[in-house]
Design a protein around this motif. Structure first.
Motif, PDB file in Angstrom:
ATOM      1  N   UNK A   3       0.698  -1.326   0.105  1.00  0.00           N
ATOM      2  CA  UNK A   3       0.070  -0.027  -0.384  1.00  0.00           C
ATOM      3  C   UNK A   3       0.806   1.016  -0.804  1.00  0.00           C
ATOM      4  N   UNK A   4       1.723   1.316   1.232  1.00  0.00           N
ATOM      5  CA  UNK A   4       3.087   2.371   1.081  1.00  0.00           C
ATOM      6  C   UNK A   4       3.569   3.449  -0.156  1.00  0.00           C
ATOM      7  N   UNK A   5       3.954   2.479  -1.035  1.00  0.00           N
ATOM      8  CA  UNK A   5       4.930   2.078  -2.163  1.00  0.00           C
ATOM      9  C   UNK A   5       3.925   3.136  -3.808  1.00  0.00           C
ATOM     10  N   UNK A   6       2.865   2.331  -3.565  1.00  0.00           N
ATOM     11  CA  UNK A   6       1.989   3.163  -4.174  1.00  0.00           C
ATOM     12  C   UNK A   6       1.588   4.746  -3.953  1.00  0.00           C
ATOM     13  N   UNK A   7       0.562   4.843  -2.850  1.00  0.00           N
ATOM     14  CA  UNK A   7       0.715   5.521  -2.554  1.00  0.00           C
ATOM     15  C   UNK A   7       1.809   6.753  -2.104  1.00  0.00           C
ATOM     16  N   UNK A   8       3.346   6.049  -1.918  1.00  0.00           N
ATOM     17  CA  UNK A   8       4.006   7.386  -1.963  1.00  0.00           C
ATOM     18  C   UNK A   8       4.217   8.216  -3.523  1.00  0.00           C
ATOM     19  N   UNK A   9       4.508   6.887  -4.100  1.00  0.00           N
ATOM     20  CA  UNK A   9       3.892   7.214  -6.123  1.00  0.00           C
ATOM     21  C   UNK A   9       2.953   8.417  -6.273  1.00  0.00           C
ATOM     22  N   UNK A  10       1.831   8.380  -5.627  1.00  0.00           N
ATOM     23  CA  UNK A  10       0.525   9.260  -5.538  1.00  0.00           C
ATOM     24  C   UNK A  10       0.919  10.698  -4.792  1.00  0.00           C
ATOM     25  N   UNK A  22       1.789  26.344  -9.057  1.00  0.00           N
ATOM     26  CA  UNK A  22       2.152  27.343  -7.653  1.00  0.00           C
ATOM     27  C   UNK A  22       1.430  27.187  -6.939  1.00  0.00           C
ATOM     28  N   UNK A  23       0.926  25.988  -6.241  1.00  0.00           N
ATOM     29  CA  UNK A  23      -0.682  26.141  -5.544  1.00  0.00           C
ATOM     30  C   UNK A  23      -0.294  26.065  -3.799  1.00  0.00           C
ATOM     31  N   UNK A  24      -1.437  26.555  -3.489  1.00  0.00           N
ATOM     32  CA  UNK A  24      -0.347  26.738  -1.954  1.00  0.00           C
ATOM     33  C   UNK A  24       0.201  25.363  -1.713  1.00  0.00           C
ATOM     34  N   UNK A  25       1.085  25.291  -0.965  1.00  0.00           N
ATOM     35  CA  UNK A  25       1.521  24.021   0.632  1.00  0.00           C
ATOM     36  C   UNK A  25       0.868  23.537   1.225  1.00  0.00           C
ATOM     37  N   UNK A  26      -0.491  24.443   1.156  1.00  0.00           N
ATOM     38  CA  UNK A  26      -1.290  23.383   2.503  1.00  0.00           C
ATOM     39  C   UNK A  26      -2.301  22.532   1.292  1.00  0.00           C
ATOM     40  N   UNK A  27      -2.447  22.506   0.260  1.00  0.00           N
ATOM     41  CA  UNK A  27      -3.237  21.520  -0.755  1.00  0.00           C
ATOM     42  C   UNK A  27      -2.004  20.706  -1.097  1.00  0.00           C
ATOM     43  N   UNK A  28      -1.150  20.569  -1.163  1.00  0.00           N
ATOM     44  CA  UNK A  28      -0.392  19.178  -0.702  1.00  0.00           C
ATOM     45  C   UNK A  28      -1.521  18.309   0.413  1.00  0.00           C
ATOM     46  N   UNK A  29      -0.540  19.256   1.711  1.00  0.00           N
ATOM     47  CA  UNK A  29      -1.228  18.552   2.611  1.00  0.00           C
ATOM     48  C   UNK A  29      -1.966  17.841   3.097  1.00  0.00           C
ATOM     49  N   UNK A  30      -3.708  18.784   2.634  1.00  0.00           N
ATOM     50  CA  UNK A  30      -4.391  17.911   2.099  1.00  0.00           C
ATOM     51  C   UNK A  30      -4.906  17.133   0.909  1.00  0.00           C
ATOM     52  N   UNK A  31      -4.059  17.092  -0.451  1.00  0.00           N
ATOM     53  CA  UNK A  31      -4.172  15.505  -0.858  1.00  0.00           C
ATOM     54  C   UNK A  31      -3.434  14.566  -0.312  1.00  0.00           C
ATOM     55  N   UNK A  32      -2.504  14.550   0.732  1.00  0.00           N
ATOM     56  CA  UNK A  32      -2.144  13.924   0.871  1.00  0.00           C
ATOM     57  C   UNK A  32      -2.844  13.069   2.020  1.00  0.00           C
ATOM     58  N   UNK A  33      -3.183  13.655   2.861  1.00  0.00           N
ATOM     59  CA  UNK A  33      -3.989  13.395   4.387  1.00  0.00           C
ATOM     60  C   UNK A  33      -5.522  12.784   3.607  1.00  0.00           C
ATOM     61  N   UNK A  34      -5.985  13.147   2.699  1.00  0.00           N
ATOM     62  CA  UNK A  34      -7.087  12.387   1.810  1.00  0.00           C
ATOM     63  C   UNK A  34      -6.601  11.054   1.000  1.00  0.00           C
ATOM     64  N   UNK A  35      -5.594  10.836   0.272  1.00  0.00           N
ATOM     65  CA  UNK A  35      -5.688  10.060  -0.063  1.00  0.00           C
ATOM     66  C   UNK A  35      -4.841   8.887   1.142  1.00  0.00           C
ATOM     67  N   UNK A  36      -4.275   9.562   1.984  1.00  0.00           N
ATOM     68  CA  UNK A  36      -4.340   8.743   3.115  1.00  0.00           C
ATOM     69  C   UNK A  36      -5.047   7.942   4.149  1.00  0.00           C
ATOM     70  N   UNK A  37      -6.707   8.773   4.400  1.00  0.00           N
ATOM     71  CA  UNK A  37      -7.138   8.229   4.798  1.00  0.00           C
ATOM     72  C   UNK A  37      -8.098   7.572   3.659  1.00  0.00           C
ATOM     73  N   UNK A  38      -7.941   7.222   2.753  1.00  0.00           N
ATOM     74  CA  UNK A  38      -8.645   6.509   1.515  1.00  0.00           C
ATOM     75  C   UNK A  38      -8.025   5.161   1.242  1.00  0.00           C
ATOM     76  N   UNK A  39      -6.710   5.210   1.535  1.00  0.00           N
ATOM     77  CA  UNK A  39      -6.008   4.118   1.304  1.00  0.00           C
ATOM     78  C   UNK A  39      -6.570   3.584   2.541  1.00  0.00           C
ATOM     79  N   UNK A  40      -7.068   3.888   3.676  1.00  0.00           N
ATOM     80  CA  UNK A  40      -7.070   3.065   5.279  1.00  0.00           C
ATOM     81  C   UNK A  40      -8.122   2.527   4.709  1.00  0.00           C
ATOM     82  N   UNK A  41      -9.364   3.709   3.550  1.00  0.00           N
ATOM     83  CA  UNK A  41     -10.617   2.839   3.742  1.00  0.00           C
ATOM     84  C   UNK A  41     -10.838   1.677   3.040  1.00  0.00           C
TER      85      UNK A  41
END
Length: 85
Positions: A3-10, A22-41
């Motif tokens: 799970x972690x290898x494909x998740x790190x690629x995403x 050139x989006x805000x750095x907060x977008x990376x946090x939101x996208x990472x948390x959403x992908x992590x939550x999707x992986x856990x789900x």
């Protein structure tokens, strides 16, 4: 790791998109948390719906319709010859 290898690629792809546009750095946090939550789900949902498969099945003699085997009678074997000294 499955799970972690494909998740790190995403996550790397998300970072590349955010930095390129050139989006805000907060977008990376939101996208990472959403992908992590999707992986856990996905992991917990798959684990919950997984059907348990027994690999060993024990049958009683009655279920097989067999009679109990008699104990074999041990016959006395001829003694082994003594090795020459």
């Amino acid at each position: 790791w499955k799970v972690l290898v494909p998740l790190s690629f995403v996550n790397i792809m998300f970072i590349a998109i955010v930095l390129y546009y050139d989006l805000g750095r907060w977008v990376i946090t939101i996208l990472s948390l959403l992908s992590l939550a999707a992986a856990f789900w996905l992991v917990f949902n798959k684990h919950r719906s997984a059907k348990k498969h027994d690999t060993v099945q024990v049958y009683s003699v009655r279920e097989l319709g067999l009679k109990k085997a008699e104990k074999p009678k041990l016959e006395e074997a001829a003694p082994d010859p003594q090795p020459a000294s």
